[in-house]
Design a protein around this motif. Sequence first.
Motif, PDB file in Angstrom:
ATOM      1  N   ARG A  67      22.684  78.008  87.724  1.00 48.17           N
ATOM      2  CA  ARG A  67      23.340  77.071  87.764  1.00 48.17           C
ATOM      3  C   ARG A  67      24.944  77.055  87.643  1.00 48.17           C
ATOM      4  O   ARG A  67      25.468  76.286  88.282  1.00 48.17           O
ATOM      5  N   TYR A  68      25.532  78.354  87.138  1.00 48.28           N
ATOM      6  CA  TYR A  68      26.546  78.756  87.356  1.00 48.28           C
ATOM      7  C   TYR A  68      27.027  78.862  88.806  1.00 48.28           C
ATOM      8  O   TYR A  68      28.268  78.498  89.247  1.00 48.28           O
ATOM      9  N   TYR A  79      23.312  69.699  92.930  1.00 48.28           N
ATOM     10  CA  TYR A  79      22.547  70.827  93.706  1.00 48.28           C
ATOM     11  C   TYR A  79      21.506  71.246  92.810  1.00 48.28           C
ATOM     12  O   TYR A  79      21.636  71.853  91.629  1.00 48.28           O
ATOM     13  N   GLU A  80      20.196  71.099  93.464  1.00 48.15           N
ATOM     14  CA  GLU A  80      19.056  71.430  92.644  1.00 48.15           C
ATOM     15  C   GLU A  80      18.242  72.677  93.543  1.00 48.15           C
ATOM     16  O   GLU A  80      18.588  72.715  94.701  1.00 48.15           O
ATOM     17  N   ILE A  81      17.355  73.383  92.806  1.00 52.87           N
ATOM     18  CA  ILE A  81      16.845  74.402  93.176  1.00 52.87           C
ATOM     19  C   ILE A  81      15.181  74.325  93.052  1.00 52.87           C
ATOM     20  O   ILE A  81      14.862  73.734  92.117  1.00 52.87           O
ATOM     21  N   ASN A  82      14.537  75.037  93.959  1.00 48.86           N
ATOM     22  CA  ASN A  82      12.944  75.402  93.753  1.00 48.86           C
ATOM     23  C   ASN A  82      13.081  76.899  93.755  1.00 48.86           C
ATOM     24  O   ASN A  82      13.939  77.654  94.367  1.00 48.86           O
ATOM     25  N   ILE A 104      10.369  75.360  84.589  1.00 50.27           N
ATOM     26  CA  ILE A 104       9.765  74.112  85.071  1.00 50.27           C
ATOM     27  C   ILE A 104       9.943  73.047  84.040  1.00 50.27           C
ATOM     28  O   ILE A 104      10.379  71.654  83.891  1.00 50.27           O
ATOM     29  N   ARG A 105       9.354  73.596  82.756  1.00 48.40           N
ATOM     30  CA  ARG A 105       9.016  72.820  81.824  1.00 48.40           C
ATOM     31  C   ARG A 105      10.490  72.105  81.015  1.00 48.40           C
ATOM     32  O   ARG A 105      10.520  71.061  80.710  1.00 48.40           O
ATOM     33  N   THR A 106      11.223  72.978  81.149  1.00 50.36           N
ATOM     34  CA  THR A 106      12.695  72.659  80.777  1.00 50.36           C
ATOM     35  C   THR A 106      13.672  72.040  81.540  1.00 50.36           C
ATOM     36  O   THR A 106      14.812  71.755  81.183  1.00 50.36           O
ATOM     37  N   GLN A 107      13.190  71.754  82.767  1.00 46.16           N
ATOM     38  CA  GLN A 107      13.772  71.360  83.932  1.00 46.16           C
ATOM     39  C   GLN A 107      15.207  72.053  84.056  1.00 46.16           C
ATOM     40  O   GLN A 107      16.260  71.517  84.477  1.00 46.16           O
ATOM     41  N   ALA A 108      15.170  73.463  83.927  1.00 46.52           N
ATOM     42  CA  ALA A 108      16.225  74.062  84.290  1.00 46.52           C
ATOM     43  C   ALA A 108      16.324  74.457  85.939  1.00 46.52           C
ATOM     44  O   ALA A 108      17.280  74.603  86.371  1.00 46.52           O
ATOM     45  N   VAL A 109      15.199  74.216  86.528  1.00 43.77           N
ATOM     46  CA  VAL A 109      14.917  74.036  87.897  1.00 43.77           C
ATOM     47  C   VAL A 109      14.114  72.892  88.380  1.00 43.77           C
ATOM     48  O   VAL A 109      13.241  72.304  87.306  1.00 43.77           O
TER      49      VAL A 109
END
Length: 341
Positions: A67-68, A79-82, A104-109
């Motif tokens: 994220r940083y 900007y999002e990532i897989n 995925i669960r925490t929506q960090a990605v």
Amino acid sequence: MGYDYFEKTALDKAFYGERLLPRLPRAVFDVHTHVNLWEHVKNVPKERIMDDWAFQCGYVMSAQDARYYFDTMFPGIKYEINAFAFPIREADIEASNEYIAQCIRTQAVRSGFMCIKPEYSVEYVEEMLEKHNFSGVKPYPDMVSGKKGAEVGIFDFMTRGQFALAEKLGMLVMMHLPRAGRMPDDRNVAELKEIRNEFPKIKLCIAHFGRCFTPYHFSQAIEKMGEDIHWPYFDTAAVLNPEVYELALTTLSPERILFGTDEPIFLWHGKRTWTKTGYQNLAREDFAWNTHSEGRKTESGYTFYVYEQVNNILDTIDKLGLGAEVAGQIFGGNAKELLGK
């Protein structure tokens, strides 16, 4: 936070603001990033790292660090990532998969893939995919070879049973092709055609344009694949050569091309030069592989490698007159539709 060498310079800010931001879609989805923790790779032998220039650049990136990095490099963009694990044979792939699932669960990605080994049973893979809401699978030759470009077959590191499961579940397969001959190796071509015939509904994305980093290799792949070249998806990870992009965009439907960076490998400042069949990385940073062949003065004018990649994609879109709609497809629209997220 992250790698000490990561730094955004005034030159980078100008390059981004003048050449990239005006042309980039306001939402970008990077389909090819490696997210993990140090504890997942701490047992990888040092000689493995020193034997691979990419590992030397970086093989640890938490979701927080990602994220940083991306917020720093791409301000003003959503900007999002897989994400998927760094697929090194000696790594703790199981723990890394669990970490991706947590992200995925925490929506960090935005989404994530399960890294698979050929010894994983179909039942185990199916349980993991459904339990953790993965959007695809990431097989990798290193799981059986321990060597990049190894002379192994595709079915050696992803079994037919695993292919059948991915087809049944509609999961994307992110395929890094083996063999020194890259995608146009006759055995790779034959196996890809076999996969299409045996699993006609499979969703297959060939990473790095089949490791075709020069137009020579990609033109050979196009010729040998014939009409089957229009069947798979391709991602752009680690591909910089503008001639490869021009060849791809004049041969393939733009809907088959997915933007990816391969981070954390390319957080440095640099570019590439090419021969007919090979490439040389040029970097400002002091990696063990870097000979500083252009000198420090020239290197001070390098921008982020990823900026060079994005700029070459956008320049090719402009050169071919394809417009903002195609840019939107490549830089995220295609992947979002494909992954259904």
